[in-house]
Design a protein around this motif. Structure first.
Motif: not given
Length: 513
Positions: A256-262, A264-275, A292-299
């Protein structure tokens, strides 16, 4: 545990089979339907000494209304029945004759032949019953029915629709101009697809389904789709064993994700954890890794080579496949971008990855106009398009399916995939031809990022061992419940996707309770 959903054709077939094969007279079905509707009305509205107008068409829906009028008159309502001209069906004619005899014997019932809409507008009414058309309409309303429907919508009086609000297509949910805006719709036998789809929720108000004597086997035989109640969803949700650890609780790989759309990577991976997934790896382009690393430390972030556009490069393929071999489920697409090199990478991954795979957003765009290529994949595949993405998949910018259930059935079978057509509500087509309808739409979900959240939820549930159909259904219910929990505290507007993700565990708890 499933509830059948029927279109107009299926309902007519089930009704006919009940009469012709099972031997239940149509007059009995009409009596049962009318009495059930009257019971629902009396449970919600005061009827004794209140003015009730019943607008009666020429079909069996009108006959149902005549039974409602008779029964509620017995509860003390002051009933005025406005009858459209026409011979009508035999069962409707029999009930009309009975009501006229009762009107001659009591002052509480008035039966009036329709001449002009002013007959309705100038009469007192505390409640109006729409028994004009039911499931019979497929096009626009004609006079005088349209005039009566327009009057109901102008009046300040609550309207109860029998089976389907007049003007609403029972199969597709398409509303003709001046379709009745009901406060309550009493659906007979089974819920109609048109009450759930398209314009249906806007016009139907509260929907209650009543049993009228049609055997459940016939309803299921002629159903166009099914839905599953929230209680059954709660039992479907995965539960962790006492000895679970992160690698047994479900491993997710998200490409997931790209330079312009990081984001989307943060949200989708966070949701996978939360379910409930135990370990989530995000394979992203190098320029998106820090965000992504800064905004979603668990991933666990796996930075890979990128194109000049800041999207994943084709040279990342071998590293992705190596990680995919260790994953229980894989997500491809959220925020990837549409660089041609990345598109080629996506096509290769979809054809090669062995784990169950969710294809979303830009991952879907990689197959624009070439969706039949998806059949090359032999392992479970879940597609999660909104209407615009579905148009790109089929290669037609004007594609606008009126019958979303039939469209999902056809395309899921054609592409040999589980197709989640997002909407209000979402519809799930399965490769074997079955169709499931998700929970009612939640207005709070109308915000950017909820599609990424849904994709992440589906892959997180797949990684925990749910089937594609189960994962899609549970993810939809979790999202709707989380939105409802948020809206209960804050109202429908203002939710952002991260709010939704934070409430996914509470939503799971609510569904299990």
């Amino acid at each position: 545990m499933t509830e059948p959903i029927l279109g107009a054709g299926g309902m007519k077939a089930a009704d006919a089979a009940t009469i012709e094969t099972w031997g239940v007279p149509g007059r009995v079905l009409m009596e049962t339907a009318g009495r059930a509707a009257a019971r629902e009305i009396a449970a919600r509205y005061p009827v004794a000494d209140r003015d009730l107008q019943v607008l009666v068409g020429t079909g069996n829906n009108g006959g149902d209304g005549l039974v409602v009028a008779r029964v509620l008159a017995g509860h003390g309502a002051l009933v005025r029945v406005l009858v459209l001209p026409g011979e009508g069906t035999p069962d409707r004619a029999a009930n009309l004759a009975l009501l006229r005899r009762l009107a001659d014997a009591t002052s509480g019932i008035e039966v009036v032949p329709f001449e002009d809409v002013h007959q309705a507008a100038n009469a007192p009414a505390d409640l109006v019953v729409d028994a004009l058309l039911g499931i019979g309409i497929t096009g626009d309303l004609r006079k005088p029915t349209r005039s009566l429907c327009a009057w109901m919508n102008r009046s300040a009086v609550s309207v109860v629709a029998l089976d389907v609000p007049s003007g609403l297509d029972a199969t597709t949910g398409r509303a003709a101009p001046d379709t009745v805006d009901a406060t309550l719709t009493v659906a007979f036998g089974g819920v109609k697809a048109g009450l759930l789809l398209g314009d249906g929720p806007t016009h139907a108000g509260e929907v209650v389904t009543v049993e009228i004597g049609i055997p459940d086997a016939l309803l299921r035989e002629h159903a166009t789709a099914f839905r599953i109640p929230p209680g059954a969803i709660g039992r479907m949700l995965p539960r962790r064993s006492a000895d679970a650890h992160k690698y047994t609780a479900g491993q997710v790989l998200a490409v997931v994700g790209s330079r312009a759309f990081s984001g989307a990577a943060v949200l989708s991976t966070a949701a996978a954890y939360r379910v409930g997934a135990g370990a989530v790896v995000a394979t992203v382009p190098t320029s998106a890794a820090a965000a992504v690393d800064l905004r979603n430390a668990e991933v666990m972030v796996d930075a890979q080579p990128e194109t000049e556009a800041g999207t994943l490069a084709a040279s990342a393929r071998d590293a992705i496949l190596a990680r995919a071999d260790r994953a229980d489920a894989v997500l491809v697409g959220c925020g990837l971008g549409r660089d041609p090199e990345t598109t080629d990478l996506v096509r290769s991954l979809v054809a090669t990855v062995a784990a169950p795979l969710v294809l979303d957003a830009d991952g879907l765009s990689a197959f624009a106009g070439d969706a039949d290529r998806l059949r090359q994949r032999t392992r479970p595949l879940v597609l999660t398009p909104h209407l615009g993405e579905l148009r790109r998949l089929v290669g037609d910018d004007t594609f606008d399916p009126e019958d979303r259930i039939e469209t999902c059935r056809r395309l899921a079978s054609q592409w040999d995939a589980t197709l989640v057509l997002k909407g209000m509500p979402s519809v799930i087509g399965l490769p074997d031809g079955r169709v499931l309808v998700g929970p009612p739409g939640e207005p709070a979900l109308a915000t950017a990022g909820t599609g990424d959240t849904l994709a992440g939820s589906i892959v997180g549930l797949l990684a925990q061992g749910l089937s594609p159909a189960e994962a899609a259904l549970c993810a939809l219910h979790l999202g709707a419940t989380a939105a409802r929990l948020w809206a209960a505290d804050h109202g429908a507007a203002g939710l952002v996707a991260s709010d939704l993700i934070a409430r996914l565990p509470a939503a799971a708890h609510a569904l299990r309770s």
